[in-house]
Design a protein around this motif. Sequence first.
Motif, PDB file in Angstrom:
ATOM      1  N   ARG A  38       0.836  -1.193   0.000  1.00 51.18           N
ATOM      2  CA  ARG A  38       0.000   0.000   0.000  1.00 51.18           C
ATOM      3  C   ARG A  38       0.871   1.243   0.000  1.00 51.18           C
ATOM      4  N   ARG A  45       6.037   2.906  -0.828  1.00 48.83           N
ATOM      5  CA  ARG A  45       5.132   1.759  -0.812  1.00 48.83           C
ATOM      6  C   ARG A  45       5.579   0.807   0.297  1.00 48.83           C
ATOM      7  N   VAL A  92      -3.744   3.600  -1.228  1.00 45.82           N
ATOM      8  CA  VAL A  92      -3.965   2.818  -2.440  1.00 45.82           C
ATOM      9  C   VAL A  92      -3.284   1.473  -2.232  1.00 45.82           C
ATOM     10  N   TYR A  93      -4.021   0.418  -2.420  1.00 45.42           N
ATOM     11  CA  TYR A  93      -3.522  -0.933  -2.209  1.00 45.42           C
ATOM     12  C   TYR A  93      -3.217  -1.575  -3.557  1.00 45.42           C
ATOM     13  N   TYR A  94      -2.009  -2.128  -3.638  1.00 40.71           N
ATOM     14  CA  TYR A  94      -1.533  -2.739  -4.879  1.00 40.71           C
ATOM     15  C   TYR A  94      -1.325  -4.229  -4.685  1.00 40.71           C
ATOM     16  N   GLY A 112      -3.768  -0.832  -8.684  1.00 36.80           N
ATOM     17  CA  GLY A 112      -4.048  -0.250  -7.387  1.00 36.80           C
ATOM     18  C   GLY A 112      -5.525   0.038  -7.189  1.00 36.80           C
TER      19      GLY A 112
END
Length: 119
Positions: A38, A45, A92-94, A112
Motif C-alpha cells: 500500500r 510503498r 492505495v492498495y496494490y 491499485g
Amino acid sequence: QVQLVESGGGLVQPGGSLRLSCAATRSIFSIDAMGWYRQTPGKERELVADITSAGSINYGGSVKGRFTVSGDGAKNTVSLQMDSVKPEDTAVYYCYAKKGLTSTSWIIWGKGILVTVSS
C-alpha cells in the motif's frame, strides 16, 4: 499481456471490515508469491501482507492481528481481509505476483485500488 486486477476497495468506517481481491487475467506460471503493498501520498510503498506458494505468510507490522491474507495458487488469486480498520489504513492498495523469493526474477503489479477509512 497478463494483468492483475484488484477489486473490493472503497469507503469503510473505522473499526469496520473490507475485503480486497486480486485476480490475474490469465494463468501465470511459476509464481512464488502474491500479496499486497500500500502507498499513501509522500510515502514509500509498504508491505501489507504476502503469501508464498508454499503457504508462508508475512505481514507488515502495522496490520498484524487485523488483516488476513489468503491465496489460491491454482487460480492465481490473492485476497486481503481487513478487519478493525483504522484511518491510517487509508491508502492505495496494490496487488502483486512475483517469481523469486530471495531475489526477484519478475514482478507484476496491479493498478491499485483505493481504500478510505473515514467516518
